[in-house]
Design an enzyme around this catalytic site. Structure first.
Site, mmCIF file in Angstrom:
data_model
loop_
_atom_site.group_PDB
_atom_site.id
_atom_site.type_symbol
_atom_site.label_atom_id
_atom_site.label_comp_id
_atom_site.label_asym_id
_atom_site.label_seq_id
_atom_site.Cartn_x
_atom_site.Cartn_y
_atom_site.Cartn_z
ATOM 1 N N ARG A 79 0.822 -1.207 0.000
ATOM 2 C CA ARG A 79 0.000 0.000 0.000
ATOM 3 C C ARG A 79 0.858 1.260 0.000
ATOM 4 O O ARG A 79 0.572 2.239 0.685
ATOM 5 C CB ARG A 79 -0.968 0.020 1.191
ATOM 6 C CG ARG A 79 -1.877 -1.185 1.277
ATOM 7 C CD ARG A 79 -2.822 -1.296 0.092
ATOM 8 N NE ARG A 79 -3.585 -2.540 0.171
ATOM 9 C CZ ARG A 79 -3.209 -3.687 -0.403
ATOM 10 N NH1 ARG A 79 -2.098 -3.733 -1.120
ATOM 11 N NH2 ARG A 79 -3.932 -4.765 -0.299
ATOM 12 N N SER B 286 -10.739 -0.603 3.355
ATOM 13 C CA SER B 286 -9.926 -0.952 4.521
ATOM 14 C C SER B 286 -9.241 0.305 5.052
ATOM 15 O O SER B 286 -8.484 0.948 4.322
ATOM 16 C CB SER B 286 -8.884 -1.996 4.151
ATOM 17 O OG SER B 286 -9.507 -3.182 3.707
ATOM 18 N N GLU C 106 -4.618 3.743 6.175
ATOM 19 C CA GLU C 106 -4.379 3.784 4.735
ATOM 20 C C GLU C 106 -4.761 5.139 4.142
ATOM 21 O O GLU C 106 -4.019 5.685 3.342
ATOM 22 C CB GLU C 106 -5.143 2.677 4.021
ATOM 23 C CG GLU C 106 -4.569 1.278 4.255
ATOM 24 C CD GLU C 106 -5.144 0.266 3.290
ATOM 25 O OE1 GLU C 106 -5.615 0.651 2.212
ATOM 26 O OE2 GLU C 106 -5.102 -0.954 3.598
#
Length: 346
Positions: free
Chosen positions: A164, A246, A342
């Site tokens: 990520r 997420s 994130e």
């Protein structure tokens, strides 16, 4: 180039948070960026690049110039015996692009179906799901520098992909460093889809579908449908219930740290990684701390998946951030692990 004033951003962030852009320019080509840089007032001020808005938390109105990336276009660059290379404009919707590739007979991205956001944002976050990440299918991208107006191309190594993560999420530590956060806009992205196609179905949800359906050798379309069904079962549709997917990264620990946690929490969900580290399921950690279904104001933790924070209606960015920090504190106090968000907080 048209500079729009006081533009509502609720429809341009997947959390559905109410906010405005004081000034916004819709970037539909590199010429629009060059026009911004040619304007002395706009060029000198700070800028915020907005793609699909699926990875941000807005905590108020955006006071700097918003560059809304809307560059269209999909084309086949190369269709050879070993791979097909397809290029997409940064403003294309990611899921629509994945669907297009399948409909035109170019499989390879089906595991990444239904991920919200735009094509241009996909390498920034190195999005991934069900055993595939963007870096696994990445060829190259074109971007434009927001200071010089220079168009440049990066390959996978130059993007510095990680879990990520990419060079587009980092600011340069020193003059000359490559960190490109806030310094460039991605214009086009190219993907290399290998031949012959092989399904990636080792992920537990897809392996379960294989058993349930009795299909040992699924087609690309079947894998696509399995992925869509799995995501729809576990994750809320941002158009119905605002969210950013997420919210936290799955943390990695050493084998020794993992064994220490297992001694206290035998049921913890964990996955050995190729580099010897162990990845822990952030959703399990959050659920174990009792957060599933809980709320702070109008921001809450999704009842079906503790890794997803949602807007229950009228949530502010401040409420989302407060909830996220409370979750981080709980997980750290119980497990000694710091969860990393994130989304980018703006």
């Amino acid at each position: 180039m048209i500079v729009e004033q006081n533009v509502p951003l609720q429809a341009h962030n997947s959390f559905g948070i109410v906010a405005k852009a004081r000034e916004l320019v819709r970037v539909r080509s590199e010429d629009d960026v060059l026009a911004v840089l040619a304007d002395p007032e706009l060029a000198a001020g700070p800028k915020f690049v907005l793609g699909g808005g699926s990875n941000i938390v807005l905590t108020g109105d955006v006071k700097c110039l918003v560059l809304k990336v809307e560059i269209p276009g999909i084309r086949v660059v190369e269709d050879g015996p070993r791979a097909t290379v397809i290029e997409a404009g940064a403003g294309e919707n990611w899921h629509d692009f994945v669907t297009w590739t399948l409909e035109h007979g170019f499989p390879g991205l089906e595991n990444l179906a239904l991920i919200p956001g735009s094509v241009g944002a996909s390498p920034v976050q190195n999005v991934g799901a069900y055993g595939v990440e963007v870096q696994d299918r990445f060829e190259s991208l074109d971007a434009i520098h927001l200071e010089s107006g220079r168009v440049f191309t990066l390959n996978a190594a130059e993007c510095a992909f990680d879990y990520r993560d990419s060079v587009f999420k980092h600011s340069p530590a020193r003059t000359g460093d490559l960190g490109l956060a806030g310094r460039a806009i991605i214009l086009r992205v190219r993907f290399r889809l290998p031949k012959p196609w092989r399904p990636v179905i080792g992920y537990v949800d897809l392996a379960r579908k294989r058993v349930e359906t009795g299909v040992d050798e699924p087609s690309p379309r079947q894998v696509y449908e399995w992925v869509c069904a799995a995501r729809q079962h576990k994750l809320p549709d941002p158009r119905v219930l605002g969210n950013a997917g997420s919210f936290f990264k799955n943390p990695t620990v050493t084998p020794e740290q993992c064994m220490d946690i297992i001694a206290r929490e035998p049921n913890i969900v964990h996955y050995p990684m190729p580099d010897g580290s162990v990845k822990l399921a952030a959703g399990w950690l959050i659920d174990a701390c009792g957060w599933k279904g809980k709320s702070v104001g109008n921001a809450g933790v999704y009842e079906k998946q503790a890794l997803v924070l949602v807007n229950r209606g009228g949530a502010t960015g401040g409420e989302v951030v407060t909830l996220a920090r409370a979750i981080q504190t709980s997980v750290y106090e119980r497990f000694g692990i710091r969860l990393e968000p994130e989304p980018v907080v703006v």
